[in-house]
Design a protein around this motif. Structure first.
Motif, mmCIF file in Angstrom:
data_model
loop_
_atom_site.group_PDB
_atom_site.id
_atom_site.type_symbol
_atom_site.label_atom_id
_atom_site.label_comp_id
_atom_site.label_asym_id
_atom_site.label_seq_id
_atom_site.Cartn_x
_atom_site.Cartn_y
_atom_site.Cartn_z
ATOM 1 N N MET A 1 -23.970 28.104 -7.922
ATOM 2 C CA MET A 1 -22.656 27.473 -8.008
ATOM 3 C C MET A 1 -21.678 28.478 -8.603
ATOM 4 O O MET A 1 -22.062 29.572 -9.025
ATOM 5 N N ALA A 2 -20.388 28.104 -8.652
ATOM 6 C CA ALA A 2 -19.356 28.968 -9.243
ATOM 7 C C ALA A 2 -19.177 28.651 -10.724
ATOM 8 O O ALA A 2 -19.515 27.557 -11.196
ATOM 9 N N ASP A 3 -18.608 29.598 -11.431
ATOM 10 C CA ASP A 3 -18.432 29.508 -12.889
ATOM 11 C C ASP A 3 -17.252 28.602 -13.236
ATOM 12 O O ASP A 3 -16.125 28.870 -12.821
ATOM 13 N N PRO A 4 -17.470 27.549 -14.016
ATOM 14 C CA PRO A 4 -16.368 26.645 -14.375
ATOM 15 C C PRO A 4 -15.310 27.274 -15.264
ATOM 16 O O PRO A 4 -14.234 26.687 -15.434
ATOM 17 N N ALA A 5 -15.577 28.437 -15.834
ATOM 18 C CA ALA A 5 -14.569 29.100 -16.658
ATOM 19 C C ALA A 5 -13.679 30.029 -15.853
ATOM 20 O O ALA A 5 -12.670 30.513 -16.369
ATOM 21 N N ILE A 6 -14.021 30.277 -14.591
ATOM 22 C CA ILE A 6 -13.276 31.249 -13.794
ATOM 23 C C ILE A 6 -12.704 30.630 -12.522
ATOM 24 O O ILE A 6 -11.509 30.752 -12.252
ATOM 25 N N ALA A 7 -13.533 29.991 -11.729
ATOM 26 C CA ALA A 7 -13.090 29.417 -10.451
ATOM 27 C C ALA A 7 -12.405 28.080 -10.697
ATOM 28 O O ALA A 7 -12.988 27.190 -11.313
ATOM 29 N N ALA A 8 -11.181 27.936 -10.191
ATOM 30 C CA ALA A 8 -10.410 26.719 -10.463
ATOM 31 C C ALA A 8 -11.145 25.442 -10.069
ATOM 32 O O ALA A 8 -11.131 24.469 -10.828
ATOM 33 N N PRO A 9 -11.804 25.360 -8.900
ATOM 34 C CA PRO A 9 -12.466 24.100 -8.556
ATOM 35 C C PRO A 9 -13.744 23.838 -9.341
ATOM 36 O O PRO A 9 -14.229 22.703 -9.360
ATOM 37 N N ALA A 10 -14.317 24.860 -9.953
ATOM 38 C CA ALA A 10 -15.620 24.688 -10.591
ATOM 39 C C ALA A 10 -15.536 23.808 -11.837
ATOM 40 O O ALA A 10 -16.499 23.092 -12.147
ATOM 41 N N TYR A 11 -14.419 23.867 -12.568
ATOM 42 C CA TYR A 11 -14.330 22.959 -13.712
ATOM 43 C C TYR A 11 -14.173 21.504 -13.272
ATOM 44 O O TYR A 11 -14.881 20.625 -13.796
ATOM 45 N N PRO A 12 -13.282 21.158 -12.325
ATOM 46 C CA PRO A 12 -13.275 19.778 -11.832
ATOM 47 C C PRO A 12 -14.643 19.337 -11.315
ATOM 48 O O PRO A 12 -15.007 18.165 -11.445
ATOM 49 N N PHE A 13 -15.414 20.269 -10.733
ATOM 50 C CA PHE A 13 -16.749 19.923 -10.257
ATOM 51 C C PHE A 13 -17.632 19.469 -11.417
ATOM 52 O O PHE A 13 -18.191 18.364 -11.390
ATOM 53 N N VAL A 14 -17.756 20.289 -12.448
ATOM 54 C CA VAL A 14 -18.672 19.930 -13.530
ATOM 55 C C VAL A 14 -18.134 18.768 -14.358
ATOM 56 O O VAL A 14 -18.900 17.918 -14.828
ATOM 57 N N SER A 15 -16.809 18.686 -14.542
ATOM 58 C CA SER A 15 -16.250 17.617 -15.378
ATOM 59 C C SER A 15 -16.500 16.244 -14.775
ATOM 60 O O SER A 15 -16.620 15.249 -15.502
ATOM 61 N N SER A 16 -16.602 16.181 -13.441
ATOM 62 C CA SER A 16 -16.885 14.912 -12.787
ATOM 63 C C SER A 16 -18.229 14.351 -13.246
ATOM 64 O O SER A 16 -18.372 13.147 -13.496
ATOM 65 N N PHE A 17 -19.229 15.217 -13.392
ATOM 66 C CA PHE A 17 -20.542 14.774 -13.842
ATOM 67 C C PHE A 17 -20.507 14.346 -15.302
ATOM 68 O O PHE A 17 -21.157 13.367 -15.685
ATOM 69 N N PHE A 18 -19.749 15.067 -16.123
ATOM 70 C CA PHE A 18 -19.665 14.718 -17.538
ATOM 71 C C PHE A 18 -18.938 13.390 -17.728
ATOM 72 O O PHE A 18 -19.325 12.592 -18.582
ATOM 73 N N GLU A 19 -17.879 13.166 -16.946
ATOM 74 C CA GLU A 19 -17.182 11.888 -17.062
ATOM 75 C C GLU A 19 -18.089 10.747 -16.599
ATOM 76 O O GLU A 19 -18.151 9.689 -17.233
ATOM 77 N N ASP A 20 -18.807 10.951 -15.505
ATOM 78 C CA ASP A 20 -19.657 9.906 -14.937
ATOM 79 C C ASP A 20 -20.871 9.616 -15.814
ATOM 80 O O ASP A 20 -21.228 8.446 -16.030
ATOM 81 N N LYS A 21 -21.506 10.649 -16.349
ATOM 82 C CA LYS A 21 -22.751 10.488 -17.082
ATOM 83 C C LYS A 21 -22.566 10.437 -18.589
ATOM 84 O O LYS A 21 -23.515 10.138 -19.325
ATOM 85 N N GLY A 22 -21.338 10.737 -19.061
ATOM 86 C CA GLY A 22 -21.127 10.903 -20.492
ATOM 87 C C GLY A 22 -21.458 12.329 -20.891
ATOM 88 O O GLY A 22 -22.147 13.055 -20.155
ATOM 89 N N MET A 23 -20.997 12.759 -22.046
ATOM 90 C CA MET A 23 -21.199 14.144 -22.449
ATOM 91 C C MET A 23 -22.679 14.489 -22.552
ATOM 92 O O MET A 23 -23.120 15.524 -22.053
ATOM 93 N N ASP A 24 -23.469 13.623 -23.179
ATOM 94 C CA ASP A 24 -24.896 13.921 -23.319
ATOM 95 C C ASP A 24 -25.590 13.917 -21.960
ATOM 96 O O ASP A 24 -26.436 14.778 -21.684
ATOM 97 N N GLY A 25 -25.217 12.961 -21.106
ATOM 98 C CA GLY A 25 -25.827 12.896 -19.785
ATOM 99 C C GLY A 25 -25.461 14.084 -18.921
ATOM 100 O O GLY A 25 -26.292 14.593 -18.153
ATOM 101 N N GLY A 26 -24.213 14.548 -19.038
ATOM 102 C CA GLY A 26 -23.795 15.724 -18.284
ATOM 103 C C GLY A 26 -24.546 16.966 -18.727
ATOM 104 O O GLY A 26 -24.990 17.769 -17.896
#
Length: 364
Positions: free
Chosen positions: A192-217
């Motif tokens: 996958m791409a790096d969430p600190a560099i590629a603009a879409p990569a942070y929205p990608f990972v944040s979706s899982f954290f919002e859905d699962k909660g911080m611990d679940g993500g």
């Protein structure tokens, strides 16, 4: 072991230096090219300040895609020239951060809604205005507009869909959902791409954290990391890894995914039934710009259905869902493509924490 988390040790250092910032990852060229976010941002900001003649109505637009077409399109309709500063998501946000005391940009247009929401929270955006064409937005995009009117969505694309090498992954091993990526069969084969560099990569990972909660993500991505997840700076490097056989499966931004199909690469695309995390492209105006009228024209221009249709037909990131009624995605884009939108304020509020967590994993 997590040593495959980042492709090189240098990338880990880069992630640490970019925690506060978040591209579709294309190779962008503009009238001014954004310097890498490595401490040179202040110097390049000074150069940008002299890029346009003083006193004219040339707009300086910071963006990460469509730089090859948008300037000519806007000038043809309005006569207003654009001074385009292009770069990946991290570079653009780093420049804006470096220029806080003396902003050199008039408009920012980037697929990093959480980061732009963060600029709004810091009071850096023009608020309290409504573009001429906002009434023509589709309902799900109109709902993304903040109450203060600080930014407006021009469309969204999948921050990641599942792409796999159909020669190496077959039958029952073909993934159908995001949860499937944790299968033991994909150990050492996933990227996958790096969430600190590629603009879409942070929205990608944040979706899982919002859905699962911080611990679940954290638990979800920890599982992938323990299986040797490889993270590359930007999506084009993920494409290269798939093509070279370094990996056989990836969470890949959709324009890059469709480009692989168009190039005849032996890959198949999977839009999970539960949906793909959306990366929303938004346009915002710098609050103290001396060219507010021209900047408003540009944002209104971006919301026109005919403009969005032309971007679908000619843009470098043409696979996206337009925000305007009367503008449709490319005909060969999956008819059942479902985008999941993360709440912008939530994603913005947790951005530093999530990126810090990923950076911490990179150095373990």
């Amino acid at each position: 072991m997590k040593r495959n988390w980042l492709k090189t040790a240098g990338i880990a250092a880069g992630a640490l230096s970019l925690l506060a910032v978040t591209a579709c990852g294309g190779q962008n060229q503009g009238n001014t090219t954004a310097a890498a976010a490595d401490g040179n941002a202040a110097a390049t900001a000074e150069a940008a300040a002299t890029a346009a003649p003083a006193g004219d109505q040339t707009l300086t637009v910071y963006l990460n895609d469509f730089d090859a077409v948008i300037g000519e399109m806007f000038e043809k309709e309005t006569g207003i020239k654009l001074n385009i500063v292009s770069g990946n998501g991290a570079e653009i946000m780093s420049r804006i951060e470096a220029e806080q005391g003396n902003p050199q940009w008039d408009v920012v247009w980037i697929d990093a809604m959480p980061s732009i929401n963060g600029l709004d929270a810091k009071g850096q955006l023009l608020t309290g205005w409504t573009p001429d064409n906002v009434a023509g937005l589709k309902d799900n995009y109109e709902s993304l507009i903040p109450e203060d009117g600080s930014y407006y969505p021009t469309g969204a694309h999948a921050a990641g869909i599942i792409v796999y090498n159909k020669n190496n992954i077959t039958g029952a091993d073909i993934p159908a959902s995001w949860e499937d990526l944790s299968r033991a069969a994909y150990k050492g084969r996933l990227g996958m791409a790096d969430p600190a560099i590629a603009a879409p990569a942070y929205p990608f990972v944040s979706s899982f954290f919002e859905d699962k909660g911080m611990d679940g993500g954290k638990a979800y991505f920890n599982t992938l990391m323990e299986q040797g997840l490889r993270v590359y700076p930007k999506n084009p490097q993920v494409v290269q890894a798939l093509t070279a056989g370094e990996i056989d499966i990836a969470a890949l931004q959709e324009s890059n995914a469709y480009s692989m199909v168009a190039a005849g690469e032996p890959v198949e695309l999977v839009w999970p039934e539960e949906g793909a995390p959306a990366s929303v492209r938004v346009a915002a105006i710098q609050k103290d710009t001396a060219k507010a009228d021209a900047a408003k024209q540009f944002v209104s221009f971006l919301l026109k259905p005919e403009v969005q249709r032309e971007l679908v037909d000619t843009g470098d990131e043409a696979y996206f869902e337009p925000s305007a009624e009367g503008a449709e995605p490319k005909a060969d884009r999956a008819a059942d493509a479902k985008l999941n939108f993360t709440e912008a304020a939530w994603a913005s509020g947790h951005e530093a924490e999530i990126k810090q967590w990923f950076a911490d994993q990179a150095v373990q």
